[in-house]
Design a protein around this motif. Structure first.
Motif, PDB file in Angstrom:
ATOM      1  N   ASP A   1       0.843  -1.198   0.000  1.00  0.00           N
ATOM      2  CA  ASP A   1       0.000   0.000   0.000  1.00  0.00           C
ATOM      3  C   ASP A   1       0.880   1.249   0.000  1.00  0.00           C
ATOM      4  N   ILE A   2       1.437   1.549  -1.167  1.00  0.00           N
ATOM      5  CA  ILE A   2       2.312   2.705  -1.340  1.00  0.00           C
ATOM      6  C   ILE A   2       1.686   3.640  -2.377  1.00  0.00           C
ATOM      7  N   PRO A   3       2.144   4.894  -2.440  1.00  0.00           N
ATOM      8  CA  PRO A   3       1.610   5.813  -3.457  1.00  0.00           C
ATOM      9  C   PRO A   3       1.790   5.247  -4.864  1.00  0.00           C
ATOM     10  N   LEU A   4       0.706   5.299  -5.651  1.00  0.00           N
ATOM     11  CA  LEU A   4       0.699   4.741  -7.001  1.00  0.00           C
ATOM     12  C   LEU A   4      -0.056   5.683  -7.925  1.00  0.00           C
ATOM     13  N   ILE A   5       0.547   5.993  -9.053  1.00  0.00           N
ATOM     14  CA  ILE A   5      -0.158   6.725 -10.110  1.00  0.00           C
ATOM     15  C   ILE A   5      -0.153   5.857 -11.362  1.00  0.00           C
ATOM     16  N   VAL A   6      -1.332   5.607 -11.895  1.00  0.00           N
ATOM     17  CA  VAL A   6      -1.512   4.800 -13.102  1.00  0.00           C
ATOM     18  C   VAL A   6      -1.874   5.748 -14.245  1.00  0.00           C
TER      19      VAL A   6
ATOM     20  N   ILE B   1      -6.059  -1.117 -17.546  1.00  0.00           N
ATOM     21  CA  ILE B   1      -5.373   0.037 -16.957  1.00  0.00           C
ATOM     22  C   ILE B   1      -6.137   0.541 -15.739  1.00  0.00           C
ATOM     23  N   VAL B   2      -7.449   0.685 -15.883  1.00  0.00           N
ATOM     24  CA  VAL B   2      -8.273   1.158 -14.762  1.00  0.00           C
ATOM     25  C   VAL B   2      -8.149   0.211 -13.571  1.00  0.00           C
ATOM     26  N   ASN B   3      -8.110  -1.086 -13.825  1.00  0.00           N
ATOM     27  CA  ASN B   3      -7.988  -2.066 -12.742  1.00  0.00           C
ATOM     28  C   ASN B   3      -6.684  -1.902 -11.971  1.00  0.00           C
ATOM     29  N   GLN B   4      -5.625  -1.447 -12.644  1.00  0.00           N
ATOM     30  CA  GLN B   4      -4.349  -1.256 -11.962  1.00  0.00           C
ATOM     31  C   GLN B   4      -4.450  -0.185 -10.873  1.00  0.00           C
ATOM     32  N   ALA B   5      -5.376   0.746 -11.054  1.00  0.00           N
ATOM     33  CA  ALA B   5      -5.536   1.814 -10.069  1.00  0.00           C
ATOM     34  C   ALA B   5      -6.179   1.316  -8.778  1.00  0.00           C
ATOM     35  N   THR B   6      -6.589   0.039  -8.743  1.00  0.00           N
ATOM     36  CA  THR B   6      -7.152  -0.541  -7.519  1.00  0.00           C
ATOM     37  C   THR B   6      -6.102  -1.332  -6.739  1.00  0.00           C
ATOM     38  N   LEU B   7      -4.867  -1.303  -7.204  1.00  0.00           N
ATOM     39  CA  LEU B   7      -3.816  -2.105  -6.562  1.00  0.00           C
ATOM     40  C   LEU B   7      -3.486  -1.608  -5.158  1.00  0.00           C
ATOM     41  N   THR B   8      -3.671  -0.304  -4.910  1.00  0.00           N
ATOM     42  CA  THR B   8      -3.421   0.240  -3.574  1.00  0.00           C
ATOM     43  C   THR B   8      -4.586   1.149  -3.173  1.00  0.00           C
ATOM     44  N   GLN B   9      -4.608   1.492  -1.881  1.00  0.00           N
ATOM     45  CA  GLN B   9      -5.596   2.445  -1.378  1.00  0.00           C
ATOM     46  C   GLN B   9      -5.141   3.883  -1.612  1.00  0.00           C
ATOM     47  N   ASN B  10      -3.912   4.031  -2.042  1.00  0.00           N
ATOM     48  CA  ASN B  10      -3.309   5.358  -2.210  1.00  0.00           C
ATOM     49  C   ASN B  10      -2.935   5.544  -3.677  1.00  0.00           C
ATOM     50  N   SER B  11      -3.938   5.497  -4.547  1.00  0.00           N
ATOM     51  CA  SER B  11      -3.663   5.508  -5.979  1.00  0.00           C
ATOM     52  C   SER B  11      -4.418   6.619  -6.699  1.00  0.00           C
ATOM     53  N   LYS B  12      -3.974   6.873  -7.920  1.00  0.00           N
ATOM     54  CA  LYS B  12      -4.591   7.898  -8.769  1.00  0.00           C
ATOM     55  C   LYS B  12      -4.523   7.425 -10.205  1.00  0.00           C
TER      56      LYS B  12
END
Length: 303
Positions: free
Chosen positions: A222-227, A260-271
């Motif tokens: 659960d780290i910062p993620l931008i997709v 691609i949209v699904n990748q934005a669900t990989l963490t709680q801290n995503s965009k």
């Protein structure tokens, strides 16, 4: 800002790396399949003003050595880990992965979560990539299945540079023609290196097996993620101009966007960012978006 081009011995291979910047958050950029780190010239120049940017060519790419080993995402994970150690990057890094490089980034962050502070996925290959094979795309798949690409890459790998130059007729995009001349020449030379196709053939033969392995590695940290994803409609228009049927292009692009949209669900801290008028090569089309996104991750991890 400083720029250091050098070679490291990673797993007994001489690997070409490029470092820019001496201080600040370490950022490691992982290029797509068949792509040079020189495509990221403007992005790395900008980021290196306040960060330490590291890029490298995987074995077979650029001037990096390749033998007969298997090229898969696990090999890249091992190379990144050893590179971090040799460069003495003691703080967690930001990983930036484009396309296949994004698949490698997902593998690394699951294998070594303690070494990654944040991640940016740029139109990244999904761990569910195999669902694209289930689509009925007769024209799109006519010359672009994995088997066809592996056969073509194997053939190219046996050729000399002069033969490849005649067949491929390497070109630059209009934006790349604005880069310094030495970078332009490197990008041309990169495309006609037989070892590039040797590496690609091996990567293609393994990437879908790799994706399944990555899925089984457990939770994404659960780290910062931008997709960042490409513009679906723009890609469809480009495909129509190349002569492909709109219904096939729309089927493919809608599924790609879903992944691609699904990748934005990989963490709680995503965009999630969908970049208008951008192709798969978002880093070439809209480098400003990439720079802003990485800078945003840097700010987040410093808070």
């Amino acid at each position: 800002m400083s720029e250091i081009s050098q070679y490291l011995l990673l797993n007994q291979h001489k690997i070409e790396i490029l470092q820019k910047g001496e201080t600040g958050t370490p950022i490691i950029i992982l290029t797509g399949m068949g792509c040079s780190f020189d495509e990221w010239h403007d992005i790395s120049e900008s980021l290196s003003k306040s960060n330490r940017v590291v890029m490298f060519h995987r074995p077979g790419l650029g001037n990096s050595e390749i033998r007969n080993e298997v090229r898969n995402t696990q090999a890249v994970v091992n190379e990144i880990s050893e590179m971090i150690s040799l460069l003495k990057l003691t703080e967690p890094v930001i990983l930036v992965g484009h396309s296949y490089g994004g698949l490698c980034a997902q593998h690394f962050v699951k294998a070594h979560p303690e070494k990654v502070a944040g991640i940016v996925l740029v139109d990244s290959t999904s761990v569910d990539v195999k669902v694209l094979d289930e689509l009925d795309l007769p024209m799109l798949n006519e010359d672009s299945t994995d088997d066809i690409w592996m056969e073509k890459c194997h053939l190219y790998s046996l050729m000399k540079k002069e033969e490849l130059t005649e067949i491929i007729n390497p070109t630059l995009t209009k934006k790349q023609e604005q880069l310094p001349f030495d970078i332009q020449q490197r990008l041309i030379d990169f495309q006609v290196n037989p070892n590039l196709y040797k590496a690609m053939s091996s990567e293609i033969s393994n990437w879908k097996k790799d994706a399944e392995i990555i899925k089984r590695l457990g939770q994404f940290p659960d780290i910062p993620l931008i997709v960042i994803g490409r513009d679906k409609e723009h890609s469809i228009r480009m495909g129509i101009e190349d002569g492909f049927p709109e219904w096939e292009l729309r089927l493919f692009e809608e599924k790609w966007q879903e992944l691609i949209v699904n990748q934005a669900t990989l963490t709680q801290n995503s965009k999630l960012i969908v970049v208008q008028e951008a192709s798969h090569s978002i880093h070439v089309d809209r480098p400003d978006i990439i720079i802003e996104s990485i800078t945003e991750i840097v700010r987040k991890i410093k808070c």
